[in-house]
Design a protein around this motif. Structure first.
Motif, PDB file in Angstrom:
ATOM      1  N   ALA A  97      52.738  19.687 -62.537  1.00  0.00           N
ATOM      2  CA  ALA A  97      51.521  18.979 -62.119  1.00  0.00           C
ATOM      3  C   ALA A  97      50.724  19.886 -61.195  1.00  0.00           C
ATOM      4  CB  ALA A  97      51.891  17.679 -61.434  1.00  0.00           C
ATOM      5  N   TYR A  98      50.004  20.834 -61.783  1.00  0.00           N
ATOM      6  CA  TYR A  98      49.250  21.767 -60.953  1.00  0.00           C
ATOM      7  C   TYR A  98      47.752  21.502 -61.005  1.00  0.00           C
ATOM      8  CZ  TYR A  98      48.586  24.306 -65.336  1.00  0.00           C
ATOM      9  OH  TYR A  98      48.261  24.644 -66.611  1.00  0.00           O
ATOM     10  N   TYR A  99      47.336  20.454 -61.674  1.00  0.00           N
ATOM     11  CA  TYR A  99      45.933  20.057 -61.662  1.00  0.00           C
ATOM     12  C   TYR A  99      45.846  18.563 -61.962  1.00  0.00           C
ATOM     13  CZ  TYR A  99      45.876  19.693 -66.734  1.00  0.00           C
ATOM     14  OH  TYR A  99      46.131  19.314 -68.014  1.00  0.00           O
ATOM     15  N   THR A 100      44.704  17.995 -61.652  1.00  0.00           N
ATOM     16  CA  THR A 100      44.422  16.619 -62.024  1.00  0.00           C
ATOM     17  C   THR A 100      43.013  16.558 -62.585  1.00  0.00           C
ATOM     18  OG1 THR A 100      44.494  14.310 -61.274  1.00  0.00           O
ATOM     19  CG2 THR A 100      43.496  15.911 -59.765  1.00  0.00           C
ATOM     20  N   GLN A 101      42.748  15.538 -63.367  1.00  0.00           N
ATOM     21  CA  GLN A 101      41.409  15.338 -63.906  1.00  0.00           C
ATOM     22  C   GLN A 101      40.863  14.003 -63.407  1.00  0.00           C
ATOM     23  OE1 GLN A 101      40.398  16.976 -67.913  1.00  0.00           O
ATOM     24  NE2 GLN A 101      42.584  16.664 -68.216  1.00  0.00           N
ATOM     25  N   PHE A 102      39.587  14.008 -63.107  1.00  0.00           N
ATOM     26  CA  PHE A 102      38.900  12.822 -62.627  1.00  0.00           C
ATOM     27  C   PHE A 102      37.764  12.543 -63.601  1.00  0.00           C
ATOM     28  CE2 PHE A 102      35.536  10.958 -59.892  1.00  0.00           C
ATOM     29  CZ  PHE A 102      36.204   9.824 -59.468  1.00  0.00           C
ATOM     30  N   ASP A 103      37.828  11.411 -64.291  1.00  0.00           N
ATOM     31  CA  ASP A 103      36.826  11.074 -65.298  1.00  0.00           C
ATOM     32  C   ASP A 103      35.659  10.347 -64.619  1.00  0.00           C
ATOM     33  OD1 ASP A 103      35.295   9.993 -67.396  1.00  0.00           O
ATOM     34  OD2 ASP A 103      37.056   9.845 -68.682  1.00  0.00           O
ATOM     35  N   GLU A 110      34.896  14.528 -71.885  1.00  0.00           N
ATOM     36  CA  GLU A 110      33.696  15.336 -71.628  1.00  0.00           C
ATOM     37  C   GLU A 110      33.212  15.186 -70.189  1.00  0.00           C
ATOM     38  OE1 GLU A 110      29.035  15.738 -73.044  1.00  0.00           O
ATOM     39  OE2 GLU A 110      30.323  14.286 -74.031  1.00  0.00           O
ATOM     40  N   TRP A 111      33.316  13.997 -69.632  1.00  0.00           N
ATOM     41  CA  TRP A 111      32.812  13.734 -68.287  1.00  0.00           C
ATOM     42  C   TRP A 111      33.902  13.845 -67.216  1.00  0.00           C
ATOM     43  CZ3 TRP A 111      28.128  12.721 -65.954  1.00  0.00           C
ATOM     44  CH2 TRP A 111      27.026  12.787 -66.801  1.00  0.00           C
ATOM     45  N   SER A 112      34.973  14.532 -67.523  1.00  0.00           N
ATOM     46  CA  SER A 112      36.018  14.701 -66.508  1.00  0.00           C
ATOM     47  C   SER A 112      35.837  16.028 -65.779  1.00  0.00           C
ATOM     48  CB  SER A 112      37.412  14.650 -67.154  1.00  0.00           C
ATOM     49  OG  SER A 112      37.619  15.746 -68.008  1.00  0.00           O
ATOM     50  N   ILE A 113      36.326  16.041 -64.556  1.00  0.00           N
ATOM     51  CA  ILE A 113      36.357  17.281 -63.779  1.00  0.00           C
ATOM     52  C   ILE A 113      37.812  17.590 -63.475  1.00  0.00           C
ATOM     53  CG2 ILE A 113      34.035  17.071 -62.822  1.00  0.00           C
ATOM     54  CD1 ILE A 113      35.255  15.944 -60.285  1.00  0.00           C
ATOM     55  N   ARG A 114      38.101  18.859 -63.380  1.00  0.00           N
ATOM     56  CA  ARG A 114      39.475  19.328 -63.190  1.00  0.00           C
ATOM     57  C   ARG A 114      39.614  19.867 -61.768  1.00  0.00           C
ATOM     58  NH1 ARG A 114      43.455  21.963 -67.116  1.00  0.00           N
ATOM     59  NH2 ARG A 114      44.515  23.543 -65.891  1.00  0.00           N
ATOM     60  N   ILE A 115      40.634  19.385 -61.080  1.00  0.00           N
ATOM     61  CA  ILE A 115      40.887  19.785 -59.703  1.00  0.00           C
ATOM     62  C   ILE A 115      42.280  20.410 -59.637  1.00  0.00           C
ATOM     63  CG2 ILE A 115      41.059  18.999 -57.309  1.00  0.00           C
ATOM     64  CD1 ILE A 115      39.372  16.504 -58.263  1.00  0.00           C
ATOM     65  N   SER A 116      42.335  21.664 -59.225  1.00  0.00           N
ATOM     66  CA  SER A 116      43.602  22.370 -59.091  1.00  0.00           C
ATOM     67  C   SER A 116      44.394  21.780 -57.927  1.00  0.00           C
ATOM     68  CB  SER A 116      43.360  23.858 -58.841  1.00  0.00           C
ATOM     69  OG  SER A 116      44.584  24.489 -58.533  1.00  0.00           O
ATOM     70  N   LEU A 117      45.680  21.608 -58.124  1.00  0.00           N
ATOM     71  CA  LEU A 117      46.562  21.106 -57.068  1.00  0.00           C
ATOM     72  C   LEU A 117      47.525  22.188 -56.588  1.00  0.00           C
ATOM     73  CD1 LEU A 117      47.451  17.649 -58.667  1.00  0.00           C
ATOM     74  CD2 LEU A 117      45.690  18.141 -56.956  1.00  0.00           C
ATOM     75  N   ALA A 118      47.280  23.418 -57.008  1.00  0.00           N
ATOM     76  CA  ALA A 118      48.262  24.477 -56.789  1.00  0.00           C
ATOM     77  C   ALA A 118      48.004  25.354 -55.580  1.00  0.00           C
ATOM     78  CB  ALA A 118      48.331  25.365 -58.041  1.00  0.00           C
ATOM     79  N   ASN A 119      46.821  25.291 -54.993  1.00  0.00           N
ATOM     80  CA  ASN A 119      46.548  26.345 -54.028  1.00  0.00           C
ATOM     81  C   ASN A 119      45.842  25.910 -52.743  1.00  0.00           C
ATOM     82  OD1 ASN A 119      44.209  25.698 -55.320  1.00  0.00           O
ATOM     83  ND2 ASN A 119      43.579  27.783 -55.756  1.00  0.00           N
ATOM     84  N   LEU A 120      45.771  24.630 -52.452  1.00  0.00           N
ATOM     85  CA  LEU A 120      45.105  24.186 -51.238  1.00  0.00           C
ATOM     86  C   LEU A 120      46.033  23.342 -50.376  1.00  0.00           C
ATOM     87  CD1 LEU A 120      41.641  23.049 -52.676  1.00  0.00           C
ATOM     88  CD2 LEU A 120      42.155  25.192 -51.499  1.00  0.00           C
ATOM     89  N   ASP A 121      45.729  23.307 -49.098  1.00  0.00           N
ATOM     90  CA  ASP A 121      46.432  22.393 -48.207  1.00  0.00           C
ATOM     91  C   ASP A 121      45.913  20.981 -48.463  1.00  0.00           C
ATOM     92  OD1 ASP A 121      47.873  24.456 -46.941  1.00  0.00           O
ATOM     93  OD2 ASP A 121      46.214  24.828 -45.546  1.00  0.00           O
ATOM     94  N   ASP A 122      46.726  19.989 -48.171  1.00  0.00           N
ATOM     95  CA  ASP A 122      46.360  18.598 -48.438  1.00  0.00           C
ATOM     96  C   ASP A 122      45.012  18.216 -47.838  1.00  0.00           C
ATOM     97  OD1 ASP A 122      48.697  18.326 -49.841  1.00  0.00           O
ATOM     98  OD2 ASP A 122      49.731  17.164 -48.293  1.00  0.00           O
ATOM     99  N   ILE A 123      44.708  18.679 -46.659  1.00  0.00           N
ATOM    100  CA  ILE A 123      43.462  18.319 -45.980  1.00  0.00           C
ATOM    101  C   ILE A 123      42.237  18.712 -46.802  1.00  0.00           C
ATOM    102  CG2 ILE A 123      43.301  20.440 -44.615  1.00  0.00           C
ATOM    103  CD1 ILE A 123      42.443  16.944 -43.313  1.00  0.00           C
ATOM    104  N   HIS A 124      42.342  19.783 -47.570  1.00  0.00           N
ATOM    105  CA  HIS A 124      41.206  20.228 -48.381  1.00  0.00           C
ATOM    106  C   HIS A 124      40.920  19.273 -49.539  1.00  0.00           C
ATOM    107  CE1 HIS A 124      42.370  24.069 -46.383  1.00  0.00           C
ATOM    108  NE2 HIS A 124      41.089  23.957 -46.070  1.00  0.00           N
ATOM    109  N   TYR A 125      41.941  18.608 -50.040  1.00  0.00           N
ATOM    110  CA  TYR A 125      41.721  17.638 -51.115  1.00  0.00           C
ATOM    111  C   TYR A 125      40.978  16.414 -50.583  1.00  0.00           C
ATOM    112  CZ  TYR A 125      44.726  20.698 -53.704  1.00  0.00           C
ATOM    113  OH  TYR A 125      45.254  21.812 -54.308  1.00  0.00           O
ATOM    114  N   CYS A 126      41.232  16.059 -49.334  1.00  0.00           N
ATOM    115  CA  CYS A 126      40.469  14.982 -48.701  1.00  0.00           C
ATOM    116  C   CYS A 126      38.998  15.367 -48.615  1.00  0.00           C
ATOM    117  CB  CYS A 126      41.016  14.684 -47.302  1.00  0.00           C
ATOM    118  SG  CYS A 126      42.659  13.968 -47.309  1.00  0.00           S
ATOM    119  N   GLU A 127      38.745  16.610 -48.236  1.00  0.00           N
ATOM    120  CA  GLU A 127      37.362  17.100 -48.142  1.00  0.00           C
ATOM    121  C   GLU A 127      36.678  17.064 -49.505  1.00  0.00           C
ATOM    122  OE1 GLU A 127      34.905  21.183 -47.072  1.00  0.00           O
ATOM    123  OE2 GLU A 127      36.986  21.008 -46.420  1.00  0.00           O
ATOM    124  N   ILE A 128      37.382  17.481 -50.541  1.00  0.00           N
ATOM    125  CA  ILE A 128      36.817  17.427 -51.898  1.00  0.00           C
ATOM    126  C   ILE A 128      36.444  15.997 -52.243  1.00  0.00           C
ATOM    127  CG2 ILE A 128      37.354  17.674 -54.361  1.00  0.00           C
ATOM    128  CD1 ILE A 128      39.088  20.116 -53.558  1.00  0.00           C
TER     129      ILE A 128
END
Length: 97
Positions: A2-8, A56-74
């Motif tokens: 699980a190194y990425y997630t998609q958000f539709d 088509e309308w999904s975005i891909r977010i990598s889960l492999a290279n950031l600290d948790d706090i950065h995902y909150c910022e995204i």
């Protein structure tokens, strides 16, 4: 792995604002518009999920290279950008949803 997630984005639009808002997005924008706004306003670069066999309308977010706090910022920045599209839609429909 699980190194990425998609958000539709269309699924989000339908769930929170209904089919009319999703139709507005489809008729007036492309998924890349949201990604470009995200990059321009916050220097956050995400990829289209469509290029990875996602919706088509999904975005891909990598889960492999950031600290948790950065995902909150995204999430916070993405939410602000999506809300601008909602405001634009409400203004176009004169507030009648």
């Amino acid at each position: 792995a699980a190194y990425y997630t998609q958000f539709d984005l269309l699924e989000w639009a339908c769930h929170y604002y209904g089919d009319e808002f999703a139709k507005y997005l489809l008729e007036n924008y492309k998924p890349v518009d949201i990604l470009l706004n995200l990059a321009q306003e916050s220097s956050i670069v995400l990829l289209s999920g469509g290029g990875f066999h996602g919706p088509e309308w999904s975005i891909r977010i990598s889960l492999a290279n950031l600290d948790d706090i950065h995902y909150c910022e995204i999430g916070i920045v993405l939410h602000k950008i999506l809300e601008k599209y909602v405001i634009s839609w409400k203004n176009k429909t004169n507030g009648s949803i």
